[in-house]
Write an enzyme that holds these catalytic residues in place. Sequence first.
Site, PDB file in Angstrom:
ATOM      1  N   CYS A 357       0.859  -1.181   0.000  1.00 56.46           N
ATOM      2  CA  CYS A 357       0.000   0.000   0.000  1.00 56.46           C
ATOM      3  C   CYS A 357       0.898   1.235   0.000  1.00 56.46           C
ATOM      4  CB  CYS A 357      -0.893   0.024   1.239  1.00 56.46           C
ATOM      5  SG  CYS A 357      -1.750   1.598   1.462  1.00 56.46           S
ATOM      6  N   CYS A 380      -1.765 -10.183  -7.483  1.00 52.50           N
ATOM      7  CA  CYS A 380      -2.277 -11.317  -6.719  1.00 52.50           C
ATOM      8  C   CYS A 380      -2.285 -10.887  -5.250  1.00 52.50           C
ATOM      9  CB  CYS A 380      -1.354 -12.510  -6.941  1.00 52.50           C
ATOM     10  SG  CYS A 380      -1.899 -13.985  -6.107  1.00 52.50           S
TER      11      CYS A 380
HETATM   12 ZN   LIG Z   1      -2.749   1.101   3.428  1.00 55.04          ZN
END
Ligand SMILES: [Zn+2]
Length: 396
Positions: A357, A380
């Site tokens: 992220c 994935c």
């Molecule tokens: Zn995050």
Amino acid sequence: MARTTSIFLLLTALLWTTVWADPLQVIRGRQARVHLLELYTSQGCSSCRAADEWLSGFTGDKDLWDNIVPVAFHVDYWDYLGWEDPYGRTAFSQRQRDYAAAWRNNRVYTPGFVHNGNEWRGFFDGSKLELDTPGAPADLGGVVEIAIDEGRAVVSLTNPTTDAKELTAHVAVLGFGLSNYVSAGENKGRELENDFVVLSYTAALVKKTGDSFTTTLALARPEKAGAERYAVAAWFTRGGDLRTVQAAGDWLNEAAVESIRLAKTKGVKMSDKIVKSEEEWREILTPEQYQVTREKGTERAFTGEYWDNKDDGVYLCVACGLPLFASDTKYESGSGWPSFWEESDRSLGMVRTEVLCNRCEAHLGHIFEDGPRPTGLRYCINSAALKFVPKDAKKK
Ligand SMILES: [Zn+2]
């Protein structure tokens, strides 16, 4: 030498006096509990308009500021529907998710109301917001004061009725009469007018000193100004359950408005990155989510919540709420893990084949070059690293 020191002290004292002796505006709430009403909304959400209009009704309410402080946080998770809400911030979406986590409730939706730190669904069935609170917990109350100076606010809570030793102080600059013509998405072709919009927001932990909690918070210059009127709101919450302890707010006077719009932010601009200690991550994540996102674990194939999910919606980072993938980029890869062929706008970071992220560095999964066209990529991803928000959740 002594003389130099005393001149220095004198100058320091003078400096403090000029900065704080005469704030541009001082707002003082009452001792009895003042209600905080948060609305989570978006210009990209057609069912949000009714809630926005209802909230706007408080601008002329006799209870405004004295008894109730409404604030509207615009979320950004509907931006992918085509209209980027100019007041939407990822941090505000995250705020809503923090509440959901504190309530042990996985759902976030818009329009969503939070009354004194609790979910309030009365809007949907037309029941009245309860402002006379017989039986309100005794630990809610105290006097919140907001003293505004050049781009800063000294926020304090005195005579608190809570026995907490540490609270979080929050301050927000609110804009009113903000008009936007919406040219795309669910509200396409409409002129929206928003009030109580949170234009800038800052928070900090405050320890109790003597009988009060006092801190200085930056009033960051709003990225989007141009409101007809401005107000400021401040409130205190308890760390664990996010419950509101006390709130205050008022219209800003002209001098305060000028000072906030012209004040330099001096690097206090809200950072987009989210950094938490491992302890803090453990608190907000389940053991499985923690193992995947912080310890780079992998769930077993065909066991996760979303590998077979075909619903319309958006997949957020489970740790920080950043929108990562839209459902229309998800495809059946046969691998047993949710697979996508494209990320949402710059949401991911890559370390070789690892996918992270971009905002909180959560480990999400891996990327391979055997995906479908047009990208040829296969993201994935572990279900445990994702939080799916169905597109129709907001209709509930
Ligand atoms: Zn995050």
